[in-house]
Design an enzyme around this catalytic site. Structure first.
Site, mmCIF file in Angstrom:
data_model
loop_
_atom_site.group_PDB
_atom_site.id
_atom_site.type_symbol
_atom_site.label_atom_id
_atom_site.label_comp_id
_atom_site.label_asym_id
_atom_site.label_seq_id
_atom_site.Cartn_x
_atom_site.Cartn_y
_atom_site.Cartn_z
ATOM 1 C CG ASP A 123 -0.161 0.063 2.533
ATOM 2 O OD1 ASP A 123 1.040 -0.257 2.530
ATOM 3 O OD2 ASP A 123 -0.772 0.432 3.557
ATOM 4 C CG ASP A 148 -0.938 1.479 -4.339
ATOM 5 O OD1 ASP A 148 -1.381 1.474 -5.505
ATOM 6 O OD2 ASP A 148 -1.661 1.260 -3.361
ATOM 7 C CG ASP A 152 -4.012 6.980 -4.268
ATOM 8 O OD1 ASP A 152 -3.514 7.145 -5.380
ATOM 9 O OD2 ASP A 152 -4.230 5.863 -3.758
ATOM 10 N NE ARG A 203 -5.111 4.097 -11.726
ATOM 11 C CZ ARG A 203 -5.325 3.371 -10.640
ATOM 12 N NH1 ARG A 203 -4.862 3.778 -9.472
ATOM 13 N NH2 ARG A 203 -6.010 2.246 -10.707
#
Length: 332
Positions: A123, A148, A152, A203
């Protein structure tokens, strides 16, 4: 909207230390960081203890964090940042590795001129902004090679600007809105401008629910797509440069069903003044106008932008990410 040459970007925010505060453009423009607090001096590269970055970030009072050392800080766990903090790396070269930064239910945070590299673990996000954090500005940071995501933004975090950052050597770059069950993420608003996405795979960003304004970014040689609009998202792409490598799909749409809706929907993208190079394919859905699209001017009065060009590419290649600049003087 202001248009001017960007050959000497950010001179107006670097003339004194605290001039940085309140200088963000876009949705994160109200971020003041530790403007009203004293200086906190990081004097050690240790993960914790007196004079460490972690010690300063956990304190509850407003602080303007500066560094008296250069080098690598090995984070053994996520570095939690509390409200009203400026982490100001100007004048030194600080690399954070191991784990990343986490902002939980905090507001008014500015992170400037740091390097993030080599985050490890299942993570291992570079920067997590969740839940319900707001008024965040991430400026002139270099981010690469985390296991990861790099950034975010989820769980009702909003009013965030990411500017002049350099993203490289990575797969999942920026995620905005984590899951179609998190319908509260309809409040999310993010501005990304003058960033360089240098060969990252996907992304740039991927968005669920939120409103995102992209302008004067340079995205090149992506591995799957450049920008992805998923459930109910609205992405306004303005005067960016999209330069394809082997993969040509610039805009991708994914249909997902919000937890409180009976039918699935994708997001929508408006492209205004974007430059598509090397066969980059800009597929725009005709249904975008039916879904409705915000315009940035509805939310903030001005932003500094120029037409996409070779000169803009050069500026973004040179003036994004960590910069070797002196620490501005302290003028109280």
């Amino acid at each position: 909207m202001e248009t001017k040459m960007l050959s000497l970007p950010y001179a107006h925010v670097d003339y004194s230390l605290r001039a940085l505060s309140g200088q963000a453009e876009g949705f994160g423009r109200f971020a003041i960081g530790g403007l009203h607090g004293p200086l906190y001096h990081v004097t050690t590269l240790a993960d914790d203890g007196p004079g460490s970055l972690r010690d300063g970030c956990r304190r509850k009072e407003p602080l303007w964090v500066v560094f008296e050392v250069s080098g690598t800080i090995q984070l053994l766990s996520y570095l939690s940042v509390s409200s009203y903090k400026t982490i100001d790396g100007r004048g030194q070269r600080i690399k954070l590795t191991g784990k990343g930064i986490r902002m939980k239910e905090c507001e008014h945070v500015i992170i400037c001129n740091l390097e993030f590299v080599g985050g490890r673990g299942p993570d291992a996000d570079c920067i997590q902004i969740k839940p319900k954090s707001r008024h965040i500005w991430i400026d002139r940071c270099s981010l690469r090679d985390y296991d990861d995501g790099l950034i975010d933004i989820t769980r009702e975090s909003t009013d965030i600007t990411i500017s002049r950052c350099h993203f490289s050597q990575h797969d999942k770059t920026i995620l905005i809105g984590a899951d179609p069950t998190h319908t509260g993420d309809r409040c999310i608003r993010v501005t990304i401008h003058h960033c360089f996405f240098n060969g990252t795979r996907q992304r740039h960003p991927r968005v669920r629910f939120g409103k995102v304004h992209l302008y004067n970014n340079y995205t090149r040689n992506w591995g799957i797509y450049a920008v992805c609009a998923s459930v109910e998202s609205q992405i306004y792409s303005q005067c960016n440069i999209y330069e394809a490598g082997q993969k040509k799909v610039t805009f991708k749409y994914l249909t997902e069903k919000a937890a409180d809706r009976e039918e699935g929907r994708s997001g929508c993208i408006t492209s205004e003044g974007d430059l598509f190079l090397n066969g980059a394919q800009a597929c725009l859905l005709t249904e975008a106008s039916e879904q409705g699209m915000f315009h940035p001017s509805e939310h903030y009065p001005k932003w500094t932008m120029e037409a996409p060009s070779d000169s803009l590419k050069e500026v973004l290649e040179l003036c994004t990410g960590w910069q070797s600049i002196p620490r501005p003087s302290v003028k109280e």
